[in-house]
Scaffold this active site. Structure first.
Site, mmCIF file in Angstrom:
data_model
loop_
_atom_site.group_PDB
_atom_site.id
_atom_site.type_symbol
_atom_site.label_atom_id
_atom_site.label_comp_id
_atom_site.label_asym_id
_atom_site.label_seq_id
_atom_site.Cartn_x
_atom_site.Cartn_y
_atom_site.Cartn_z
ATOM 1 C CG ASP A 315 39.356 37.310 36.393
ATOM 2 O OD1 ASP A 315 40.681 36.933 35.264
ATOM 3 O OD2 ASP A 315 39.397 37.619 37.543
ATOM 4 C CD GLU A 318 44.923 37.590 30.231
ATOM 5 O OE1 GLU A 318 46.038 38.171 29.968
ATOM 6 O OE2 GLU A 318 44.718 37.183 31.350
ATOM 7 C CE1 TYR A 319 40.500 33.715 30.381
ATOM 8 C CE2 TYR A 319 41.792 34.686 31.296
ATOM 9 C CZ TYR A 319 41.840 33.404 30.891
ATOM 10 O OH TYR A 319 42.564 33.355 30.595
ATOM 11 C CB ILE A 321 33.252 40.258 34.086
ATOM 12 C CG1 ILE A 321 33.256 41.107 34.287
ATOM 13 C CG2 ILE A 321 34.873 39.283 34.282
ATOM 14 C CD1 ILE A 321 33.618 41.931 35.272
ATOM 15 C CE1 TYR A 399 40.764 33.615 44.985
ATOM 16 C CE2 TYR A 399 38.524 35.576 45.045
ATOM 17 C CZ TYR A 399 39.596 35.013 45.463
ATOM 18 O OH TYR A 399 40.448 35.541 46.872
ATOM 19 C CG HIS A 449 46.579 35.579 45.179
ATOM 20 N ND1 HIS A 449 45.934 34.756 45.900
ATOM 21 C CD2 HIS A 449 45.079 35.946 45.231
ATOM 22 C CE1 HIS A 449 44.621 34.658 46.614
ATOM 23 N NE2 HIS A 449 43.841 35.449 46.083
ATOM 24 C CG HIS A 610 43.532 36.405 49.387
ATOM 25 N ND1 HIS A 610 42.592 35.515 48.945
ATOM 26 C CD2 HIS A 610 43.859 35.549 50.812
ATOM 27 C CE1 HIS A 610 42.101 34.893 49.272
ATOM 28 N NE2 HIS A 610 42.565 34.351 50.447
#
Ligand code: CU
Length: 648
Positions: A315, A318-319, A321, A399, A449, A610
């Site tokens: 997250d 690659e993106y 936040i 999420y 995950h 999780h």
């Protein structure tokens, strides 16, 4: 947990919100809107950015610690910006350092063979391209979906799975979900077995795969207040009132509370960043940590069936936040007397945008600080604890992650993440089960995950030169020295090189890691220290040679230590998007550099395992995970002894 979702409803960004005056800027302040504009002007003027350029990152090029701390008053180091830009025409990524005082591009380099992070704008354009694709639409029709506009399409980083035919191109793959009506929960209806591969540079769908129809799950997964109910009406109001105002000050980006001083930064990639954390001890400002941030976050999923096996979003890398940071709402996200800080960013066209109220600063009651009751004279001494919380919340697709940094009166710093939002789902054939997920509704599974955060801590315990020791409690063997078998001691081991300093937690032996300053002795004659105390944690279940383990090798160790190097910022490398792995920590630490008596970076991996519960659906009650930094001989006694008794 999965990729960016720029279209999510969010409070409007107000360009007219009051801005911080320029003259008060500190060398570590994030770039302002005006500075961002200036960077883009310089890039355009010098021909380094054109109309097609996609801006990936414009952030403060942080000056070195010694340059900040040694700068003469009134003569700060030059403000510089670090820029990452992608040219879709030639596929080249360019990095630049831009001097804001000089108005010049200080350095510039071209990178081929890397793919920078997927921007929110690319994410949104990808959705439009996929919805318009005839093959994708045909797949939707086979699933009874006539209106592609009701399909949520998410662009996922493809990691090590770029199909050979598209090697070298900027590729993402998609997951899709169906909205039966506006405002419902699309994750209740995964569009199973249909996915697109998209060239994000050309913004073209290059392949659509249909693995066969799984009927859409029929459940709703509603969670909005107007769709669930009846709602409880049995809670009386609980008001947090501070009639004399707060006990902290916010001056520019510096927050001062009790003995703590900290500067609040922000970056497009890492979001909330803390700088120059100091403790004011008897008139002396004592540094503890020079920079603290969540530097990476990866979520490996357990389902082995392609393309589900490709799902392991980075997250942060690659993106990014920063743009996904929520604009916070008083009374909901945060309670009490709040001071908010805004975040300034650039979109991919280089246009400035502001997220108002991106960072929350407030005080909280924190229960008992310390107490002793002396029965002989029936006297109780008790102090209530207060803590300062600096926080932000991000929404990454389905999420939410809420990041909290807490500062306590006893010198403790705590980092906490609360994980909430909607779990990633997969659709099941009627009556089928998946061994890789939990059934959460009819024909719907929430996939097993893990979330691995990597926290980067550039330590400076009472100064820049620190060493790290691992401390375990060890039982003493039975014998003459331990005749009754009760003895145990602690064993300290210097982690003197990068290889020695790759460690796992060991809660059964009370393991923690001490960051020691050998040059600063406390009143007892011992070197001062802070310890990193792990909380709950996990290790990955992915195989050691799995593509995801290679790409996110940081998650295989809970602790890594490196000597500070300004270019070593991200544990899975600068460009994890489509990267085969090996970059970042595993690469740097091959050199096995000394990690003793030098400026150190601790990389702490925080794993949340999780196994979804039905109770996590349709929206997940927040799960907490974190760790603490605690003084060990940094003070000569309880530093909170001088906290005043309170009477309420
Ligand atoms: Cu989770």
């Amino acid at each position: 947990m999965s990729p960016a979702r720029p279209e999510r409803p969010q409070e409007p960004r107000h360009p007219q919100e009051p801005r911080q005056p320029q003259e008060s800027r500190h060398p570590l302040d994030p770039l302002s809107r005006e500075e961002l504009r200036q960077v883009m002007r310089i890039l355009r003027r010098t021909g380094h950015a054109g109309p097609a350029t996609r801006v990936v990152d414009v952030s403060l090029h942080e000056p070195l610690m010694q340059d900040v701390l040694a700068a003469p008053p009134g003569r700060p180091p030059e403000r510089q910006a670090f820029v990452v830009a992608f040219e879709p025409g030639d596929g080249v990524t360019r990095e630049a350092v831009v001097g804001l005082d000089s108005g010049q591009v200080r350095s510039w380099r071209e990178l081929t063979g890397v793919q920078p992070a997927i921007s929110p704008e690319e994410f949104a354009e990808c959705e439009i391209a996929v919805r318009a694709d005839p093959l994708f639409q045909e797949g939707l029709r086979k699933r009874g979906i006539g209106d592609p506009g009701r399909v949520l399409v998410e662009a996922w980083g493809i990691g090590a799975f770029t199909p050979q035919e598209f090697a070298g191109r900027r590729i993402a793959w998609t997951l899709s979900f169906y909205r039966a009506e506006p405002g419902d929960n699309p994750y209740a209806r995964p569009v199973e077995g249909l996915f697109a591969i998209v060239d994000l540079a050309a913004m073209q769908v290059v392949r659509v795969d249909d693995l066969g129809v799984t009927p859409l799950a029929a459940g709703r997964g509603d969670y909005r207040s107007d769709r669930v109910g009846p709602l409880r009406d049995d809670l009386a109001p609980l008001l947090v009132r501070q009639p004399e105002g707060v006990s902290f000050t916010v001056s520019g980006r510096e927050v001062a509370w009790q003995r703590w001083r900290v500067r609040v930064g922000f970056s497009p990639r890492e979001g909330l960043v803390l700088h120059d954390i100091r403790y004011l001890d008897a008139g002396r400002e004592r540094p503890v940590c020079y920079r603290a941030s969540f530097a990476e976050l990866v979520i490996p999923y357990a389902d082995p069936r392609p393309p589900r096996s490709w799902a392991n979003a980075f997250d942060i890398g690659e993106y990014g936040i920063g743009p996904l940071t929520n604009s916070l709402a008083l009374g909901c996200d945060c309670l009490g007397e709040i001071r908010y800080l805004d975040a300034d960013l650039c979109d991919s066209a280089g246009q400035g945008l502001t997220i108002p109220r991106a960072i929350c600063v407030h005080e909280e009651d924190s229960g008992l600080l310390w107490k002793h009751y002396d029965a002989q004279d029936d006297h109780a001494e008790v102090r209530r604890a207060r803590r300062l919380a600096i926080s932000s919340i991000i929404t990454v697709g389905n999420y939410e992650y809420a990041f909290y940094w807490y500062f306590y009166q006893d010198g403790t710093i705590e980092a906490e993440v609360r994980l909430t939002g909607v779990m990633l789902t997969s659709g099941l054939m009627p009556g089928a089960e998946s061994p890789y997920g939990t059934p959460i509704a009819k024909d719907l599974s929430a996939i097993y995950h893990q979330h691995f955060f990597c926290v980067r801590l550039h330590m400076a315990v009472d100064g820049p030169r620190n060493s790290v020791y691992e401390v375990d409690a060890v039982p003493v063997p039975a014998g003459p020295a331990n005749p009754y078998g009760n003895a145990f001691v602690t064993r300290r081991r210097l982690l003197g090189t990068e290889q020695q300093a790759q460690r796992l937690i060991d809660p059964m032996n009370g393991r923690h890691w001490l960051v020691v300053n050998p040059h600063s002795l406390n009143g007892l004659g011992d070197p001062v220290a802070y310890k990193l105390v792990p909380g709950g944690n996990a290790l990955p279940f992915a195989q050691p040679d799995a593509p995801i383990t290679r790409r996110a090798a940081f998650m295989t160790r809970h602790l890594w230590v490196t000597p500070f190097h300004p270019r070593e910022r991200y544990p899975a490398g600068d460009y994890p998007n489509q990267h085969p792995g090996g970059a970042g920590l595993p690469e740097w630490t091959k050199a096995d550099r000394p990690t003793q008596d030098t400026s150190l970076v601790l990389w702490y991996t925080l794993g949340s395992h999780h196994i979804p519960r039905p109770e996590d659906w349709p929206v997940m009650p927040a799960e907490r995970i974190g760790f603490t930094l605690k003084p060990v001989g940094f003070f000569d006694r309880n530093p909170a002894l001088d906290v005043s008794p309170t009477s309420n």
